[in-house]
Design an enzyme around this catalytic site. Structure first.
Site, PDB file in Angstrom:
ATOM      1  N   SER A 210       0.682  -1.198  -0.094  1.00  0.00           N
ATOM      2  CA  SER A 210      -0.114   0.090  -0.117  1.00  0.00           C
ATOM      3  C   SER A 210       1.006   1.348   0.049  1.00  0.00           C
ATOM      4  CB  SER A 210      -0.976  -0.048   1.369  1.00  0.00           C
ATOM      5  OG  SER A 210      -1.566  -1.222   1.256  1.00  0.00           O
TER       6      SER A 210
ATOM      7  N   LEU B 152       3.268   4.214   1.393  1.00  0.00           N
ATOM      8  CA  LEU B 152       3.303   5.000   2.573  1.00  0.00           C
ATOM      9  C   LEU B 152       2.122   5.717   2.590  1.00  0.00           C
ATOM     10  CD1 LEU B 152       5.265   5.197   4.888  1.00  0.00           C
ATOM     11  CD2 LEU B 152       6.236   6.929   3.727  1.00  0.00           C
ATOM     12  N   HIS B 153       0.715   4.955   2.925  1.00  0.00           N
ATOM     13  CA  HIS B 153      -0.403   5.675   2.947  1.00  0.00           C
ATOM     14  C   HIS B 153      -0.685   5.943   4.538  1.00  0.00           C
ATOM     15  CE1 HIS B 153      -2.026   1.932   5.015  1.00  0.00           C
ATOM     16  NE2 HIS B 153      -1.363   1.352   4.252  1.00  0.00           N
ATOM     17  N   ALA B 154      -1.969   6.334   4.689  1.00  0.00           N
ATOM     18  CA  ALA B 154      -2.166   7.103   6.056  1.00  0.00           C
ATOM     19  C   ALA B 154      -1.588   6.467   7.218  1.00  0.00           C
ATOM     20  CB  ALA B 154      -3.569   7.246   6.071  1.00  0.00           C
TER      21      ALA B 154
ATOM     22  N   ALA C 213       2.359   6.267   7.310  1.00  0.00           N
ATOM     23  CA  ALA C 213       2.799   7.514   7.260  1.00  0.00           C
ATOM     24  C   ALA C 213       2.772   7.981   8.732  1.00  0.00           C
ATOM     25  CB  ALA C 213       2.069   8.282   6.288  1.00  0.00           C
TER      26      ALA C 213
END
Length: 86
Positions: A12, A14-16, A19
């Site tokens: 995925s 460095l999504h929410a 991150a």
């Protein structure tokens, strides 16, 4: 200044959630931490900055530290990126 490059392997990117983990970890260090992608730089302690980079799986990034704990900070953040799972 101390820096290391790493390839994001997490499917995925460095999504929410990852991150947020990255920013939390980076914020624990006194050094200025910068995340570099394709010549662009953002403050690694800024969730909005990191999200704006749209870091996906397979992206090469550089983590750069400047300050009293730069080596420990960069090494720890590289380990975090390498260990991220979906």
């Amino acid at each position: 200044m101390y820096q290391k490059s790493v390839t994001v392997k997490n499917a995925s990117g460095l999504h929410a959630r990852p991150a947020s983990r990255f920013v939390t970890e980076a914020s624990a260090f006194a050094s200025r931490i910068t995340l570099v992608k394709d010549g662009g730089e953002v403050d690694a302690k800024s969730i909005l900055g990191i999200m704006s980079m749209a870091i996906t799986q397979g992206t090469d990034i550089t983590i750069r530290g400047e300050g009293p704990d730069e080596v420990v900070a960069v090494d720890r953040l590289v380990e975090l990126i390498e260990g991220l799972e979906d």
